[in-house]
Motif scaffolding. Structure first.
Motif, PDB file in Angstrom:
ATOM      1  N   CYS A  19       0.849  -1.188   0.000  1.00 47.48           N
ATOM      2  CA  CYS A  19       0.000   0.000   0.000  1.00 47.48           C
ATOM      3  C   CYS A  19       0.892   1.248   0.000  1.00 47.48           C
ATOM      4  N   CYS A  20       0.602   2.217  -0.855  1.00 46.40           N
ATOM      5  CA  CYS A  20       1.365   3.467  -0.822  1.00 46.40           C
ATOM      6  C   CYS A  20       1.151   4.117   0.543  1.00 46.40           C
ATOM      7  N   GLU A  21       2.223   4.430   1.228  1.00 45.55           N
ATOM      8  CA  GLU A  21       2.113   4.943   2.586  1.00 45.55           C
ATOM      9  C   GLU A  21       1.736   6.423   2.634  1.00 45.55           C
ATOM     10  N   TYR A  22       1.608   7.044   1.458  1.00 43.75           N
ATOM     11  CA  TYR A  22       1.200   8.454   1.405  1.00 43.75           C
ATOM     12  C   TYR A  22      -0.256   8.596   0.947  1.00 43.75           C
ATOM     13  N   CYS A  23      -0.617   7.946  -0.163  1.00 44.63           N
ATOM     14  CA  CYS A  23      -1.978   8.146  -0.707  1.00 44.63           C
ATOM     15  C   CYS A  23      -2.901   6.953  -0.505  1.00 44.63           C
ATOM     16  N   LEU A  24      -2.372   5.838   0.034  1.00 42.72           N
ATOM     17  CA  LEU A  24      -3.162   4.648   0.357  1.00 42.72           C
ATOM     18  C   LEU A  24      -3.760   3.944  -0.857  1.00 42.72           C
ATOM     19  N   SER A  56       5.996   3.683  -1.771  1.00 38.77           N
ATOM     20  CA  SER A  56       5.345   4.840  -2.373  1.00 38.77           C
ATOM     21  C   SER A  56       4.954   4.526  -3.802  1.00 38.77           C
ATOM     22  N   CYS A  57       3.748   4.981  -4.192  1.00 39.80           N
ATOM     23  CA  CYS A  57       3.375   4.850  -5.596  1.00 39.80           C
ATOM     24  C   CYS A  57       4.262   5.818  -6.402  1.00 39.80           C
ATOM     25  N   PRO A  58       4.376   5.583  -7.705  1.00 42.10           N
ATOM     26  CA  PRO A  58       5.242   6.464  -8.512  1.00 42.10           C
ATOM     27  C   PRO A  58       4.820   7.928  -8.452  1.00 42.10           C
ATOM     28  N   SER A  59       3.516   8.193  -8.392  1.00 43.09           N
ATOM     29  CA  SER A  59       3.050   9.575  -8.350  1.00 43.09           C
ATOM     30  C   SER A  59       3.533  10.284  -7.092  1.00 43.09           C
ATOM     31  N   CYS A  60       3.286   9.696  -5.938  1.00 43.73           N
ATOM     32  CA  CYS A  60       3.720  10.329  -4.685  1.00 43.73           C
ATOM     33  C   CYS A  60       5.233  10.479  -4.648  1.00 43.73           C
ATOM     34  N   ASN A  61       5.934   9.448  -5.079  1.00 45.66           N
ATOM     35  CA  ASN A  61       7.396   9.490  -5.012  1.00 45.66           C
ATOM     36  C   ASN A  61       7.967  10.536  -5.962  1.00 45.66           C
TER      37      ASN A  61
HETATM   38 ZN   LIG Z   1       0.807   7.343  -3.428  1.00 46.18          ZN
END
Ligand SMILES: [Zn+2]
Length: 140
Positions: A19-24, A56-61
């Motif tokens: 799970c992306c730890e920023y956007c879930l 992290s998903c690529p977008s958040c990262n």
């Molecule tokens: Zn994310």
């Protein structure tokens, strides 16, 4: 950029529950492979250790890049980004439908800098909510 070995990467993915730890958003719902993010970037002497890594998903990262903070629009103060290793997501954000709302200055600068509520993300999350696939972990 330090190489992150397979075992360390596996530990980060397992801890995050994929799970992306920023956007879930779940890795299972994303076409692109997730990144292992240095919460404190190497540029700022962040270590490549389990205590400084997040999934992290690529977008958040990509939007986070090597940033560690931003100016908060409400307080004007230089504010650190949300740190998934030392802070609890639910204390800095809440979901309002598909929208991630900030509860704190750290939450606000993270929503802003990581672009957590872009139109395409909101549409994707709205679709996933219908299939009970968002958020990718239970919120407390
Ligand atoms: Zn994310």
């Amino acid at each position: 950029m330090t190489y992150i070995g397979a075992e360390l990467r596996r530990q980060v993915i397992t801890r995050a529950g994929n799970c992306c730890e920023y956007c879930l958003l779940s890795q299972e719902d994303n076409f692109f492979t997730y990144h292992v993010d240095h919460v404190i970037p190497e540029k700022h002497e962040g270590e490549t250790s389990i205590d400084n890594l997040a999934l992290s998903c690529p977008s958040c990262n990509t939007f986070k890049g090597s940033d560690v903070g931003a100016f908060d629009r409400e307080t004007g103060g230089l504010t650190p980004l949300f740190n998934p290793r030392t802070q609890v997501w639910e204390q800095h954000f809440r979901l309002n439908g598909a929208k991630i709302e900030a509860l704190t200055p750290e939450g606000r600068v993270s929503v802003f800098l990581l672009r957590l509520n872009r139109e395409d993300q909101l549409r994707e999350r709205e679709g996933l909510i219908k299939f009970n696939s968002y958020p990718c972990r239970a919120l407390t």
